[in-house]
Design a protein around this motif. Sequence first.
Motif, mmCIF file in Angstrom:
data_model
loop_
_atom_site.group_PDB
_atom_site.id
_atom_site.type_symbol
_atom_site.label_atom_id
_atom_site.label_comp_id
_atom_site.label_asym_id
_atom_site.label_seq_id
_atom_site.Cartn_x
_atom_site.Cartn_y
_atom_site.Cartn_z
ATOM 1 N N TYR A 16 1.058 -1.159 0.119
ATOM 2 C CA TYR A 16 0.171 0.098 0.080
ATOM 3 C C TYR A 16 0.797 1.290 0.135
ATOM 4 O O TYR A 16 0.545 2.247 -0.399
ATOM 5 C CB TYR A 16 -0.755 -0.254 1.103
ATOM 6 N N HIS A 17 2.020 1.234 0.551
ATOM 7 C CA HIS A 17 3.053 2.290 0.695
ATOM 8 C C HIS A 17 3.684 2.421 -0.598
ATOM 9 O O HIS A 17 4.255 1.413 -1.255
ATOM 10 C CB HIS A 17 3.690 2.079 2.056
ATOM 11 N N GLY A 18 4.422 3.683 -0.791
ATOM 12 C CA GLY A 18 5.361 3.675 -1.783
ATOM 13 C C GLY A 18 4.871 4.488 -2.821
ATOM 14 O O GLY A 18 3.677 4.430 -3.100
ATOM 15 N N PRO A 19 5.620 5.607 -3.557
ATOM 16 C CA PRO A 19 4.994 6.066 -4.773
ATOM 17 C C PRO A 19 4.743 5.062 -5.791
ATOM 18 O O PRO A 19 5.316 4.100 -5.790
ATOM 19 C CB PRO A 19 5.922 7.034 -5.058
ATOM 20 N N PRO A 20 3.632 5.519 -6.536
ATOM 21 C CA PRO A 20 3.529 4.856 -7.852
ATOM 22 C C PRO A 20 4.515 4.679 -8.750
ATOM 23 O O PRO A 20 5.441 5.676 -8.815
ATOM 24 C CB PRO A 20 2.152 5.587 -8.243
ATOM 25 N N THR A 21 4.654 3.498 -9.364
ATOM 26 C CA THR A 21 5.758 3.513 -10.426
ATOM 27 C C THR A 21 5.415 4.039 -11.666
ATOM 28 O O THR A 21 4.358 4.157 -12.384
ATOM 29 C CB THR A 21 5.981 2.334 -10.632
ATOM 30 N N THR A 22 6.211 5.128 -12.222
ATOM 31 C CA THR A 22 5.950 5.932 -13.545
ATOM 32 C C THR A 22 7.128 5.488 -14.427
ATOM 33 O O THR A 22 8.264 5.143 -14.163
ATOM 34 C CB THR A 22 5.718 7.470 -13.074
ATOM 35 N N VAL A 23 6.845 5.561 -15.621
ATOM 36 C CA VAL A 23 7.771 5.521 -16.769
ATOM 37 C C VAL A 23 7.729 6.887 -17.601
ATOM 38 O O VAL A 23 6.748 7.350 -18.054
ATOM 39 C CB VAL A 23 7.283 4.379 -17.757
ATOM 40 N N THR A 24 9.205 7.288 -17.987
ATOM 41 C CA THR A 24 9.104 8.472 -18.744
ATOM 42 C C THR A 24 8.908 8.051 -20.168
ATOM 43 O O THR A 24 9.529 7.172 -20.853
ATOM 44 C CB THR A 24 10.505 9.093 -18.552
ATOM 45 N N VAL A 25 7.867 8.751 -20.874
ATOM 46 C CA VAL A 25 7.539 8.532 -22.074
ATOM 47 C C VAL A 25 7.610 9.983 -22.939
ATOM 48 O O VAL A 25 7.050 10.976 -22.549
ATOM 49 C CB VAL A 25 6.035 7.879 -22.387
ATOM 50 N N HIS A 34 7.097 12.966 -20.564
ATOM 51 C CA HIS A 34 5.972 12.960 -19.846
ATOM 52 C C HIS A 34 6.277 11.841 -18.747
ATOM 53 O O HIS A 34 6.619 10.585 -19.211
ATOM 54 C CB HIS A 34 4.670 12.854 -20.253
ATOM 55 N N GLU A 35 5.512 11.911 -17.607
ATOM 56 C CA GLU A 35 5.619 10.793 -16.619
ATOM 57 C C GLU A 35 4.288 10.179 -16.805
ATOM 58 O O GLU A 35 3.307 10.731 -16.732
ATOM 59 C CB GLU A 35 5.896 11.283 -15.093
ATOM 60 N N VAL A 36 4.395 8.712 -16.924
ATOM 61 C CA VAL A 36 3.174 7.829 -17.065
ATOM 62 C C VAL A 36 3.116 6.561 -16.296
ATOM 63 O O VAL A 36 4.249 5.988 -16.003
ATOM 64 C CB VAL A 36 3.056 6.984 -18.696
ATOM 65 N N ALA A 67 13.900 7.411 -30.529
ATOM 66 C CA ALA A 67 14.039 8.683 -30.314
ATOM 67 C C ALA A 67 14.664 9.132 -28.970
ATOM 68 O O ALA A 67 14.121 8.622 -28.014
ATOM 69 C CB ALA A 67 12.539 9.569 -30.630
ATOM 70 N N PRO A 68 15.620 10.233 -28.940
ATOM 71 C CA PRO A 68 15.899 10.617 -27.840
ATOM 72 C C PRO A 68 14.963 11.314 -26.901
ATOM 73 O O PRO A 68 14.014 11.564 -27.315
ATOM 74 C CB PRO A 68 16.988 11.421 -28.309
ATOM 75 N N ASP A 69 15.085 11.049 -25.286
ATOM 76 C CA ASP A 69 14.100 11.682 -24.695
ATOM 77 C C ASP A 69 14.211 13.310 -24.803
ATOM 78 O O ASP A 69 15.186 13.822 -24.984
ATOM 79 C CB ASP A 69 14.438 11.474 -23.040
ATOM 80 N N GLY A 70 13.047 13.902 -24.944
ATOM 81 C CA GLY A 70 12.745 15.160 -24.872
ATOM 82 C C GLY A 70 12.974 15.840 -23.364
ATOM 83 O O GLY A 70 13.178 15.152 -22.509
ATOM 84 N N PRO A 71 12.632 17.218 -23.417
ATOM 85 C CA PRO A 71 12.935 17.880 -21.946
ATOM 86 C C PRO A 71 11.788 17.526 -21.203
ATOM 87 O O PRO A 71 10.699 17.103 -21.767
ATOM 88 C CB PRO A 71 12.898 19.455 -22.427
ATOM 89 N N CYS A 73 8.630 17.266 -18.916
ATOM 90 C CA CYS A 73 7.447 18.001 -19.123
ATOM 91 C C CYS A 73 7.040 18.547 -17.545
ATOM 92 O O CYS A 73 7.191 17.967 -16.357
ATOM 93 C CB CYS A 73 6.387 17.263 -19.068
ATOM 94 N N ALA A 74 7.189 20.171 -17.670
ATOM 95 C CA ALA A 74 7.050 20.822 -16.248
ATOM 96 C C ALA A 74 6.039 20.549 -15.550
ATOM 97 O O ALA A 74 5.967 20.435 -14.125
ATOM 98 C CB ALA A 74 7.057 22.394 -16.538
ATOM 99 N N LEU A 75 4.828 20.165 -15.907
ATOM 100 C CA LEU A 75 3.443 19.803 -15.301
ATOM 101 C C LEU A 75 3.819 18.483 -14.665
ATOM 102 O O LEU A 75 3.185 18.326 -13.569
ATOM 103 C CB LEU A 75 2.110 19.991 -16.288
ATOM 104 N N CYS A 76 4.293 17.722 -15.183
ATOM 105 C CA CYS A 76 4.345 16.106 -14.908
ATOM 106 C C CYS A 76 5.395 16.219 -13.537
ATOM 107 O O CYS A 76 5.234 15.498 -12.460
ATOM 108 C CB CYS A 76 5.081 15.215 -15.879
ATOM 109 N N SER A 77 6.452 16.933 -13.779
ATOM 110 C CA SER A 77 7.314 17.189 -12.588
ATOM 111 C C SER A 77 6.563 17.732 -11.327
ATOM 112 O O SER A 77 6.793 17.340 -10.127
ATOM 113 C CB SER A 77 8.706 18.197 -13.047
ATOM 114 N N ALA A 78 5.573 18.800 -11.623
ATOM 115 C CA ALA A 78 5.078 19.505 -10.804
ATOM 116 C C ALA A 78 4.297 18.217 -9.760
ATOM 117 O O ALA A 78 3.995 18.221 -8.490
ATOM 118 C CB ALA A 78 4.139 20.465 -11.139
#
Length: 91
Positions: A16-25, A34-36, A67-71, A73-78
Motif C-alpha cells: 500500500y505504501h510507496g509512490p506509484p511507479t512511473t515511466v518516462t515517455v 512525460h511521466e506515465v 528517439a532521444p528523450d525530450g525535455p 514536462c514541467a507539469l508532470c514534474s510538478a
Amino acid sequence: MTVTGEPGQCESGRPYHGPPTTVTVTCCLDKHAHEVLDVELAAAASRPDGLVHAICGHVIAAAPMVAPDGPPCALCSAVMDVRQAGSRRTG
Ligand SMILES: [Zn+2]
C-alpha cells in the motif's frame, strides 16, 4: 528502522505504501518527456487507439523508442513533486 503496518486493512496483499511507479515517455507531438503510470501504459496497450495519458493529463502519441528523450514536462514534474510530498505525510 520501524515499519508500521495495519495488517487488517491490506487484504489484497498488494503493498500500500510507496509512490506509484512511473515511466518516462516522450510525446512525438510536443517533444516533451512525460511521466506515465506503469498501469496506464499497460492499459493503453490493450486499447484500440493505443494513446497513453500522462499524469499531467496530456495525451501522448508515443515517440519511437529510438528517439532521444525530450525535455521533461514541467507539469508532470510538478505532479510528481506533489505526490511525493503527499506520500511523506504521515497521519
Ligand atoms: Zn506531462
